[in-house]
Design a protein around this motif. Structure first.
Motif, PDB file in Angstrom:
ATOM      1  N   PHE A 137       0.604  -1.367   0.029  1.00 27.21           N
ATOM      2  CA  PHE A 137       0.061   0.054   0.050  1.00 27.21           C
ATOM      3  C   PHE A 137       0.736   1.221  -0.018  1.00 27.21           C
ATOM      4  CE2 PHE A 137      -4.563  -1.235   0.994  1.00 27.21           C
ATOM      5  CZ  PHE A 137      -4.383  -2.441   0.923  1.00 27.21           C
ATOM      6  N   GLY A 139       3.453   2.617  -2.040  1.00 25.02           N
ATOM      7  CA  GLY A 139       3.362   3.362  -2.967  1.00 25.02           C
ATOM      8  C   GLY A 139       2.070   4.262  -3.460  1.00 25.02           C
ATOM      9  N   ALA A 140       1.133   3.810  -3.289  1.00 21.70           N
ATOM     10  CA  ALA A 140      -0.218   4.424  -3.692  1.00 21.70           C
ATOM     11  C   ALA A 140      -0.359   5.538  -2.502  1.00 21.70           C
ATOM     12  CB  ALA A 140      -1.340   3.492  -3.739  1.00 21.70           C
ATOM     13  N   ALA A 143       1.909   8.316  -3.394  1.00 22.29           N
ATOM     14  CA  ALA A 143       1.507   9.237  -4.720  1.00 22.29           C
ATOM     15  C   ALA A 143       0.321  10.181  -4.113  1.00 22.29           C
ATOM     16  CB  ALA A 143       0.928   8.067  -5.525  1.00 22.29           C
ATOM     17  N   GLN A 144      -0.559   9.883  -3.427  1.00 23.62           N
ATOM     18  CA  GLN A 144      -1.348  10.601  -2.844  1.00 23.62           C
ATOM     19  C   GLN A 144      -0.878  11.730  -1.934  1.00 23.62           C
ATOM     20  OE1 GLN A 144      -5.508   8.897  -1.681  1.00 23.62           O
ATOM     21  NE2 GLN A 144      -4.066   7.264  -1.370  1.00 23.62           N
ATOM     22  N   ALA A 170       9.317   2.221  -3.622  1.00 25.66           N
ATOM     23  CA  ALA A 170       8.379   3.175  -3.430  1.00 25.66           C
ATOM     24  C   ALA A 170       8.890   4.619  -2.862  1.00 25.66           C
ATOM     25  CB  ALA A 170       7.171   2.578  -2.634  1.00 25.66           C
ATOM     26  N   CYS A 174       9.513   8.589  -4.606  1.00 26.82           N
ATOM     27  CA  CYS A 174       8.721   9.537  -4.119  1.00 26.82           C
ATOM     28  C   CYS A 174       9.373  11.005  -4.085  1.00 26.82           C
ATOM     29  CB  CYS A 174       8.142   9.318  -2.778  1.00 26.82           C
ATOM     30  SG  CYS A 174       7.331  10.652  -1.933  1.00 26.82           S
ATOM     31  N   ASP A 210      -2.666   4.298   5.742  1.00 26.83           N
ATOM     32  CA  ASP A 210      -2.140   3.593   4.426  1.00 26.83           C
ATOM     33  C   ASP A 210      -3.211   3.261   3.345  1.00 26.83           C
ATOM     34  OD1 ASP A 210      -3.024   1.330   5.658  1.00 26.83           O
ATOM     35  OD2 ASP A 210      -0.848   0.259   5.614  1.00 26.83           O
ATOM     36  N   ASP A 211      -4.450   2.792   3.740  1.00 22.13           N
ATOM     37  CA  ASP A 211      -5.386   2.283   2.773  1.00 22.13           C
ATOM     38  C   ASP A 211      -6.500   3.018   2.471  1.00 22.13           C
ATOM     39  OD1 ASP A 211      -6.267   2.018   5.503  1.00 22.13           O
ATOM     40  OD2 ASP A 211      -7.248   0.005   5.252  1.00 22.13           O
ATOM     41  N   TRP A 213      -8.118   6.942   0.989  1.00 25.48           N
ATOM     42  CA  TRP A 213      -7.964   7.807  -0.348  1.00 25.48           C
ATOM     43  C   TRP A 213      -8.306   9.179   0.310  1.00 25.48           C
ATOM     44  CZ3 TRP A 213     -10.913   3.423  -0.932  1.00 25.48           C
ATOM     45  CH2 TRP A 213     -10.401   2.369  -1.711  1.00 25.48           C
TER      46      TRP A 213
END
Length: 357
Positions: A137, A139-140, A143-144, A170, A174, A210-211, A213
């Protein structure tokens, strides 16, 4: 204290009213605007005078979150304000009382955009604190964080039973400054957060899950709310949920008890993954409690005991991910979220503010 959207009502009880110039100032149907009295309205329709007049009164209403609209704008109206008030897409959605209605949501999105325009822009340094047991989780999540606008962000990553090599790609990919600590899997969750937060160099400390949005103005909206409310701790509503097993998005506006769950209020509860506090206040509160569960709840309790005031702002830039209950520290069955849903849509259907800058 500045003019604020405190007291904003998600669901209006009345339609649009007329906002016009009355010789010495802006008026609503002949009377000076009273924000509290305007809360039940869907919004205000602006009638421009022929001659140029001050727009300060309009900006005060925007700062209060009152939805403003106009069919056109005079050339002397500042470009940013003109663009927002003439964007009438939010009015295309009529309330129909169904769970799929978008009328209230689009109205609130419009209100938030007006608030951002009216409140002074800040560019503080924010230390984002995230603990993870799930290297997949990271990397995503990073990115956010990179997408955040209006702040200078640094990342403090707590690797909870995870080796750095598992997230090296990751982290090194960044563009933000990322500092990490490695903690044994047996270390309590709150203690991992504290080990990471101890490295903070920002004006503010922000907790990040981490999970979930986050929209691109998540952090700047939190800082804005902290500023206009004069709060010590700020966070958002836990309002939007994506229920992965059901492939559905729900929005809740009440607690399970049926009590209202408003935004823009002083409160003892905010979404744990959105807590933001000044670094000095974070230290005075004593950091996160060194617990394995209920870390957010106990932190907010400790803040209250320390005399800190907590403000809950809008949750349109935040979506919580929910799978099976044993996958989360906040363990509730999916049926609970369906039960409290005021709105429900198929697929991933967040607020438009999740993407729009």
């Amino acid at each position: 204290m500045s003019v604020t959207p405190c007291g904003f009502l998600r669901t209006p009880e009345k339609g649009l009213a007329r906002l016009h110039w009355a010789d010495t100032g802006w008026a609503v149907d002949g009377r000076p605007p009273d924000v509290a009295a305007l809360r039940p309205l869907r919004g205000l329709e602006i009638e421009w005078p022929a001659a140029e007049v001050p727009v300060d009164g309009l900006l005060r209403l925007a700062a209060a979150g009152v939805p403003l609209t106009a069919e056109r704008a005079e050339p002397w109206v500042p470009a940013g304000l003109a663009a927002l008030v003439t964007d009438r897409a939010w009015l295309d959605h009529a309330p129909d009382g169904t769970a799929r209605s978008l009328a209230d949501l689009r109205r609130e999105e419009h209100s938030v955009r007006l608030r951002r325009l009216a409140h002074p822009a800040l560019t503080p340094k924010v230390s984002i604190v995230m603990s993870t047991k799930r290297p997949g989780f990271v990397g995503a999540a990073l990115a956010q964080m990179e997408r955040q606008l209006g702040v200078e962000a640094e990342v403090l990553l707590g690797l909870h039973g995870v080796a750095f090599e598992e997230v090296r790609a990751a982290v090194e990919g960044c563009s933000l400054s990322v500092t990490w600590v490695e903690a044994a899997e047996s270390t309590p969750f709150g203690e991992v957060l504290n080990q990471a937060a101890a490295l903070a160099g920002g004006d503010y400390v922000a907790k990040w899950d981490d999970d979930d949005w986050y929209g691109p103005r998540h952090l700047s909206d939190l800082v804005m709310a902290l500023s206009y409310a004069g709060a010590d701790v700020v966070g958002t509503t836990a309002e939007f949920f994506y229920l992965e097993p059901l492939k559905a998005t729900i929005r809740r506006t009440t607690f399970a008890s049926g009590a209202g769950y408003p935004s823009e209020v002083w409160a003892d509860h905010v979404a744990g993954g959105t807590i933001l506090v000044s670094r000095s206040n974070f230290q005075e509160i004593g950091g996160f409690p060194g617990l394995s569960r209920a870390v957010d709840l106990e932190f907010l309790k400790a803040a209250q005991k320390a005399g800190a005031r907590t403000y809950r702002t809008h949750g349109l830039g935040y979506v919580l991910r929910r799978g099976l209950s044993d996958q989360h520290t906040w363990q509730l069955p999916l049926a609970h979220f369906v039960k409290v849903a005021a709105n429900q849509w198929r697929g991933f259907r967040p607020s438009l503010l999740m993407d729009a800058a």
